[in-house]
Design an enzyme around this catalytic site. Sequence first.
Site, short mmCIF file in Angstrom:
data_model
loop_
_atom_site.label_atom_id
_atom_site.label_comp_id
_atom_site.label_asym_id
_atom_site.label_seq_id
_atom_site.Cartn_x
_atom_site.Cartn_y
_atom_site.Cartn_z
N ASP A 59 38.37 29.65 40.49
CA ASP A 59 38.71 30.86 41.34
C ASP A 59 37.89 30.62 42.60
O ASP A 59 37.62 29.60 43.14
CB ASP A 59 38.45 32.30 40.51
CG ASP A 59 39.30 33.30 41.00
OD1 ASP A 59 38.75 33.60 42.15
OD2 ASP A 59 40.04 33.72 40.17
N HIS B 162 35.76 37.81 44.31
CA HIS B 162 37.01 37.91 43.44
C HIS B 162 36.92 37.13 42.00
O HIS B 162 37.00 37.82 40.94
CB HIS B 162 38.19 37.08 44.22
CG HIS B 162 39.48 36.98 43.37
ND1 HIS B 162 39.97 36.25 42.59
CD2 HIS B 162 40.57 37.99 43.81
CE1 HIS B 162 41.04 36.57 42.20
NE2 HIS B 162 41.61 37.63 42.98
N SER C 120 45.91 39.17 39.72
CA SER C 120 44.78 38.40 39.40
C SER C 120 43.86 39.12 38.48
O SER C 120 43.22 38.39 37.79
CB SER C 120 44.07 38.38 40.80
OG SER C 120 44.69 37.65 41.70
#
Length: 452
Positions: free
Chosen positions: A86, A117, A327
Site C-alpha cells: 500500500d 491510507h 480499499s
Amino acid sequence: MLGPGTATAGLIGSGIAAAVLPPSVDPSRLPPNVPPVPLATELRDPCTETSPVSDPAPVPAPQRTLDLESVWPLTTGRGQLVAVVDTGVARHQRLPGLVAGGDYVSAGDGTEDCDAHGTLVAGIIAAARDDSTGFAGVAPDARILTIRQSSNIYREVRGGRSAEGRNARGAGDVGTLARAIRRAADLGASVVNISEVACLPAGTDDGGTLGAAVDYASRVKDVVLVAAAGNLDSDSCRNSNPPPNPAEPHANPWDSVVTVATPAWYDDQVLTVGSVDPDGRSSPFTVPGPWVDVAAPGTGITSLDPRRTRASDVTDGRNGGTVQGTSFAAPYVAGTVALVRARHPQLTARQVMDRIEATAHRPADGWNPYVGHGVVDPLAAVTAETASAPIGPDPSSRELAITGAVAPQDPRPRTTALFGAIAVGSALGVGLLASFPLRRIRQRAGSDTATG
C-alpha cells in the site's frame, strides 16, 4: 498510475464492452527477488491530514456487523503475518508487531504513510484490542508486514522534471506492485492485502509481470491474496461493467466486460472484495466484474490514525472527508483470512478462499458482480463444517467408558405387550375410519333440516 484504492486514469477505455477471457499467466515473467529500489520521487503536496473521531468509545458499525466479538474467543489471528502492499504503514502503539518490508516509492523502510491510507488498511486488519476505544482489528493478534508500493502524494521525477503520462498522479504501477507481491511472499506473509487497483480497457492486459507474481505467491508460496474490486470515480475507473441482464440469466459475464480491474481479474488466485453499505446493499462506487468473490463493509470506517499514534488515537476522516471505498472492504476479508489460517493451519490458500466464499451471506441470485458470493461472515468462516475442513469434536467433551457389564433382560414380556398395543391401536383406527362417512351423512342431514 496505480493509486491507493483507485485506478489508473491514463488507461481508461472508451466504455465499449468486449468479450474478455480470464488472464493467462506466464511464470517466466516473474520479477526477480531483489530488495526494493525506490524511484526518483519528490513530494508534490503536503501529506494527507486526518481528524480524530469525536468519541472513540463506541464499537464501529462494520465491526458490529461482522460480529467479531463472537470470533475472538476462538481465534485472534496469532501467528499470521499479513502483508499490506500500500502507501506504507506508520508505526503505531496498536501495531506492536509491525515488520518493515521496504519502500518502492522513496528512501525508507515502508513505515512512512504520507497518504494516510495504508495505516487505515493495516488497522482494520490487525489493530490490537485496547480498552480506550471500541475499535479493534479483525485479527488483533496478527502481525503486519508493510511494503510501500504507491503514493498519490509523491510524484516520479526523471532528470529533474516531472514524469508525465500514467504516473502523473503519483508513484507506483503494476510493475512495482508485482515486485512488492513477490517480496511479501518471500518474506513469509501468509496473507497479502492489496487495496490497490489498476483499471484497463477491455482487450488490453497488464503486461504479464503482475500475473506471474500473483501466480508465484498463490501457487508456489501458498499465500492468500486479497484485492479490492476498485472504486468508480471521476479520476480512476470511470467506466463500469454492466449489471447482469435478467433476459439472459445464463450469459457469461466475461463477454460484457468494459473495464478490467487488476490484480482483481486473476480470479482463480485472488480473493476480490466489493463494498457494501450499512444496510447490506452494494456500495454505488464498487467496480463490478466477473472476478468479484465476496463483499465487506466499505463505509462508516474507523481505523488507526497515522498522524496520532497513542493507543486511543483512531480516525474516521481524511482531509475533511469520510473514509470509504473497496480499499477498506478488502482488509476486513484479509483479517478474516488470518483468523481462518490461524484456526485451520492445515488448509491451503485455495481451500481458505473456497471456505470464505462458501460461508458468505449469499445474495438472492446466489452470485452477482457487485458482491460476489455475498458478505463475508468471519464466525461462519472459522467454525462452519465444510468439505475442506470438517469441524472436529467439541474439545470440552469426552467419551465415557462403561465400567461394568449389564445382565441381559428377557425381551418376551415387552414384545408381547408391544404386539398387544399394536392390535388395539389397529382396531381403534379401523373404527375411526369407518365413522367418517356416517358423520358426513349426519352433518348433511342436520344442515338440510336447518335450511328447509
